[in-house]
Scaffold this active site. Structure first.
Site, short mmCIF file in Angstrom:
data_model
loop_
_atom_site.label_atom_id
_atom_site.label_comp_id
_atom_site.label_asym_id
_atom_site.label_seq_id
_atom_site.Cartn_x
_atom_site.Cartn_y
_atom_site.Cartn_z
N CYS A 41 0.82 -1.22 0.00
CA CYS A 41 0.00 0.00 0.00
C CYS A 41 0.85 1.27 0.00
O CYS A 41 0.48 2.27 -0.60
CB CYS A 41 -0.98 0.00 1.16
SG CYS A 41 -0.22 -0.07 2.79
N HIS A 295 -1.91 1.33 7.51
CA HIS A 295 -2.28 1.23 6.10
C HIS A 295 -2.22 2.61 5.43
O HIS A 295 -2.59 3.61 6.03
CB HIS A 295 -3.69 0.64 6.00
CG HIS A 295 -4.15 0.45 4.60
ND1 HIS A 295 -3.56 -0.47 3.74
CD2 HIS A 295 -5.13 1.05 3.89
CE1 HIS A 295 -4.17 -0.41 2.57
NE2 HIS A 295 -5.12 0.51 2.63
#
Ligand SMILES: [Zn+2]
Ligand SMILES: [Zn+2]
Ligand SMILES: [Zn+2]
Length: 335
Positions: A41, A295
């Site tokens: 990510c 994230h």
């Protein structure tokens, strides 16, 4: 690092000359895959922002060539994703080739290794640094290559100096370049709280936050504690601000986000700006990388549709809401 925002000059200089050829080729928005265990990510977010920076995307396309690293060539891998963004019919694409090239290139430093999570802002910065090395392979003090996107478009050429207001003594100016201008959120938050007047801009706050702890004794020993001065000498077209979270103090988040302005004038960000173009330069927010709960995701302004788009790996969503009119003005002079 938790949040990086990207500012570009409205109505980029390149606008008109490339308009003709690219009218039909809508820069499409696609997601980037992140399979379980890949932890890509951070890279996907950096790539999405790079792709949506019109100046970067066009400049990369125009480059005549590069010094290729073969299998582990970050330059080729990035170009590969960019051409897939344009040609593929898939809604989400793999970023594996770039992930491998990055892991191979930073093997010795043990950074950006396969399967491991890493820092998106540092990834972004390192991709830019590698692009410079693919264009200018020999070591130089200051890169002046006209072809180097990294230094021509992104780099801030600065010097810092301590000057005593009381006796006039000064330290030797220290020149350096910066690709990402880092500010800690704790320092920024402190400035937001101390905000003296309402018309203090986002740039003023950033400058105050960045210089907060940089004090030293006067070099002539007059007894004064003196502050650092940072002077910008060039006029970068894209400016990247990196916000460092010193701790997991999520209670600062709201204040910090609220202080984020869509406009940034370079003259407020530094003690002084010497370049005439930079003095007048007003930059517009066009991209953001955010981090929360282990994230990364990204937001980017899509010039063609004049819309903000949210990217969470394979997921792509249009952000609905009010868009300031300055964005639609900027849209007209770009392609
Ligand atoms: Zn290559
Ligand atoms: Zn360079
Ligand atoms: Zn002094």
């Amino acid at each position: 690092m938790a949040l990086a925002s990207f500012f570009r000059k409205p109505g980029g200089k390149l606008g008109k000359s490339y308009l003709a050829g690219s009218m039909m080729s809508l820069a499409p928005t696609k997601g980037l895959l992140n399979e379980p265990g890949q932890n890509s990510c951070f890279l996907n977010s950096a790539v999405q922002v790079l792709w949506h920076l019109d100046i970067f995307r066009r400049s990369l396309r125009q480059l005549p060539g590069h010094f290729c690293q073969g299998e582990s060539c970050i330059f080729c891998a990035l170009k590969g994703i960019f051409s897939q963004f344009q040609q593929s019919r898939e809604r989400a694409l793999p970023s594996d080739n770039l992930r491998h090239a990055l892991a191979e290139t930073f093997k010795d430093e043990q950074r950006f290794q396969l399967g491991f999570m890493d820092d998106a802002a540092e990834c972004f910065e390192n991709i830019l640094d590698r692009i410079h090395r693919h264009i200018v392979p020999e070591e130089t003090d200051a890169c002046t290559s006209k072809n180097c996107i990294t230094h021509q478009k992104f780099a801030m050429t600065l010097y810092e100096q301590y000057v005593c207001r009381s006796c006039g003594a000064s330290s030797d100016p220290l020149p350096f370049t910066e690709l990402v201008h880092y500010v800690t959120t704790t320092a920024l938050h402190q400035q937001i709280r101390q905000r003296r007047h309402k018309d203090e801009t986002f740039g003023d706050l950033l400058q105050a936050a960045r210089t907060i702890g940089d004090q030293q004794n006067c070099p002539s020993n007059c007894g004064q504690r003196i502050k650092i001065r940072r002077v910008l000498m060039n006029s970068p077209e894209i400016v990247t601000i990196g916000f460092g979270w010193d701790s997991d103090q999520s209670d600062l988040t709201e204040d910090v986000i609220r202080s984020l302005g869509p406009h940034l004038s370079l003259s407020t960000l530094f003690y002084r700006v010497t370049d005439e173009h930079a003095k007048k330069g007003e930059l517009l927010l066009v991209g953001m990388i955010c981090y929360s709960s282990q994230h990364y995701c990204a937001f980017a302004f899509h010039t063609k549709s004049s819309k903000w788009v949210f990217f969470d790996d394979a997921t792509v969503k249009e952000v609905r809401g009010h868009i300031p009119s300055s964005y639609s003005q900027q849209y007209e002079s770009t392609c």
